[in-house]
Design a protein around this motif. Structure first.
Motif, short mmCIF file in Angstrom:
data_model
loop_
_atom_site.label_atom_id
_atom_site.label_comp_id
_atom_site.label_asym_id
_atom_site.label_seq_id
_atom_site.Cartn_x
_atom_site.Cartn_y
_atom_site.Cartn_z
N LEU A 19 0.83 23.73 -56.54
CA LEU A 19 1.99 23.18 -57.23
C LEU A 19 3.27 23.69 -56.58
O LEU A 19 3.45 24.90 -56.44
CB LEU A 19 1.95 23.60 -58.70
CG LEU A 19 3.17 23.24 -59.55
CD1 LEU A 19 3.31 21.73 -59.69
CD2 LEU A 19 3.05 23.91 -60.92
N LYS A 20 4.12 22.76 -56.17
CA LYS A 20 5.44 23.12 -55.68
C LYS A 20 6.45 22.79 -56.75
O LYS A 20 6.53 21.64 -57.20
CB LYS A 20 5.80 22.35 -54.40
CG LYS A 20 5.05 22.81 -53.18
CD LYS A 20 5.56 22.11 -51.94
CE LYS A 20 4.78 22.59 -50.74
NZ LYS A 20 5.30 22.00 -49.50
N ILE A 21 7.21 23.78 -57.15
CA ILE A 21 8.29 23.56 -58.11
C ILE A 21 9.58 23.60 -57.32
O ILE A 21 9.92 24.63 -56.71
CB ILE A 21 8.25 24.59 -59.24
CG1 ILE A 21 6.94 24.44 -60.02
CG2 ILE A 21 9.47 24.42 -60.15
CD1 ILE A 21 6.77 25.37 -61.19
N VAL A 22 10.28 22.47 -57.32
CA VAL A 22 11.45 22.28 -56.47
C VAL A 22 12.71 22.33 -57.31
O VAL A 22 12.77 21.75 -58.39
CB VAL A 22 11.37 20.92 -55.73
CG1 VAL A 22 12.61 20.69 -54.89
CG2 VAL A 22 10.11 20.86 -54.88
N GLY A 23 13.71 23.00 -56.80
CA GLY A 23 15.01 23.01 -57.46
C GLY A 23 15.50 24.42 -57.69
O GLY A 23 14.78 25.41 -57.51
N VAL A 24 16.75 24.48 -58.08
CA VAL A 24 17.38 25.77 -58.33
C VAL A 24 18.20 25.67 -59.61
O VAL A 24 18.80 24.63 -59.89
CB VAL A 24 18.26 26.20 -57.13
CG1 VAL A 24 19.40 25.24 -56.89
CG2 VAL A 24 18.77 27.61 -57.29
N ALA A 25 18.16 26.72 -60.39
CA ALA A 25 18.94 26.77 -61.63
C ALA A 25 20.42 26.94 -61.27
O ALA A 25 20.77 27.75 -60.43
CB ALA A 25 18.47 27.93 -62.49
N THR A 26 21.26 26.14 -61.93
CA THR A 26 22.69 26.22 -61.63
C THR A 26 23.53 26.70 -62.80
O THR A 26 24.66 27.12 -62.61
CB THR A 26 23.23 24.85 -61.16
OG1 THR A 26 22.96 23.89 -62.17
CG2 THR A 26 22.58 24.43 -59.85
N THR A 27 22.99 26.63 -64.00
CA THR A 27 23.72 27.09 -65.18
C THR A 27 23.00 28.30 -65.77
O THR A 27 21.84 28.56 -65.45
CB THR A 27 23.83 25.99 -66.25
OG1 THR A 27 22.51 25.72 -66.76
CG2 THR A 27 24.44 24.71 -65.69
N GLU A 28 23.69 29.00 -66.63
CA GLU A 28 23.09 30.17 -67.27
C GLU A 28 21.85 29.78 -68.08
O GLU A 28 20.83 30.47 -68.03
CB GLU A 28 24.12 30.87 -68.16
CG GLU A 28 23.64 32.21 -68.68
CD GLU A 28 23.29 33.20 -67.57
OE1 GLU A 28 22.28 33.91 -67.74
OE2 GLU A 28 23.99 33.25 -66.54
N SER A 29 21.92 28.68 -68.82
CA SER A 29 20.75 28.26 -69.61
C SER A 29 19.59 27.85 -68.70
O SER A 29 18.43 28.13 -69.02
CB SER A 29 21.12 27.13 -70.57
OG SER A 29 21.49 25.97 -69.88
N GLU A 30 19.89 27.24 -67.58
CA GLU A 30 18.83 26.88 -66.62
C GLU A 30 18.21 28.14 -66.01
O GLU A 30 17.00 28.21 -65.82
CB GLU A 30 19.38 25.99 -65.51
CG GLU A 30 19.69 24.58 -65.95
CD GLU A 30 20.35 23.75 -64.87
OE1 GLU A 30 20.75 24.30 -63.81
OE2 GLU A 30 20.49 22.52 -65.08
N ARG A 31 19.03 29.15 -65.71
CA ARG A 31 18.51 30.40 -65.15
C ARG A 31 17.60 31.11 -66.17
O ARG A 31 16.54 31.63 -65.81
CB ARG A 31 19.65 31.32 -64.70
CG ARG A 31 20.27 30.89 -63.37
CD ARG A 31 21.26 31.91 -62.84
NE ARG A 31 22.57 31.83 -63.48
CZ ARG A 31 23.50 30.93 -63.21
NH1 ARG A 31 23.29 30.02 -62.29
NH2 ARG A 31 24.65 30.95 -63.84
N THR A 32 18.01 31.08 -67.42
CA THR A 32 17.19 31.68 -68.48
C THR A 32 15.86 30.95 -68.58
O THR A 32 14.79 31.58 -68.67
CB THR A 32 17.94 31.64 -69.82
OG1 THR A 32 19.17 32.37 -69.69
CG2 THR A 32 17.11 32.23 -70.94
N TYR A 33 15.91 29.62 -68.56
CA TYR A 33 14.69 28.82 -68.63
C TYR A 33 13.79 29.09 -67.42
O TYR A 33 12.58 29.26 -67.55
CB TYR A 33 15.03 27.33 -68.72
CG TYR A 33 13.81 26.45 -68.77
CD1 TYR A 33 12.99 26.42 -69.90
CD2 TYR A 33 13.46 25.65 -67.69
CE1 TYR A 33 11.87 25.62 -69.94
CE2 TYR A 33 12.34 24.86 -67.73
CZ TYR A 33 11.53 24.85 -68.85
OH TYR A 33 10.42 24.07 -68.89
#
Length: 159
Positions: A19-33
């Motif tokens: 499984l490749k998970i692609v992407g980067v968190a850009t907001t604080e809520s995304e980083r927490t998730y």
């Protein structure tokens, strides 16, 4: 966590996957998730099966999609995410819970659709084979419906 729980079921059945998970968190809520999901992956002992790629440039994305067998999207937005279309057009079998994608494809590809958060249904879809023909039908539908000529005609007719 739907995808990770589906992966756990696949692993328990001895089904090999990467499984490749692609992407980067850009907001604080995304980083927490993102941290929550990474922690869950470790708890579920999926570390060897998951690759976190981080950001992928637009230039690299088509190659990544063309090298992939299945593109999984578990989103409950009511908008059609363009990544679903891109993945299909790049040859991926697209498996989704996105309501807009479901409304577009349910008549020809109900076996590639699952309810949001239904990890058991997702695991069953992934472990099944023979989706290439219906994925090609979806690809044809997307190409016909979203072809630039068709879109231009619709814009001209609207305005």
């Amino acid at each position: 966590d739907t995808l990770l729980r589906a992966c756990t079921l696949l692993k328990e059945k001895g089904i090999k996957f990467h499984l490749k998970i692609v992407g980067v968190a850009t907001t604080e809520s995304e980083r927490t998730y993102e941290e929550t999901v990474k922690k869950l992956a470790l708890e579920l002992k999926l570390g060897d099966e998951i690759e976190w790629t981080g950001a992928i440039s637009n230039r690299e994305l088509p190659t990544l999609l063309q090298q992939s067998d299945i593109f999984i999207h578990d989103g409950a937005t009511n908008s059609l995410d363009k990544t679903l279309l891109e993945a299909s057009l790049c040859g991926c079998i697209v498996v989704s819970s996105n309501p807009a994608y479901i409304s577009l494809t349910k008549a020809i590809a109900p076996e590639l659709l699952f309810a949001p958060k239904d990890y058991e249904a997702l695991a069953l879809i992934v472990q099944s084979s023979g989706h290439h023909k219906v994925a090609a039908e979806v690809r044809d539908l997307i190409f016909q419906k979203y072809d630039i000529s068709t879109l231009a005609k619709n814009i001209i007719n609207t305005y």
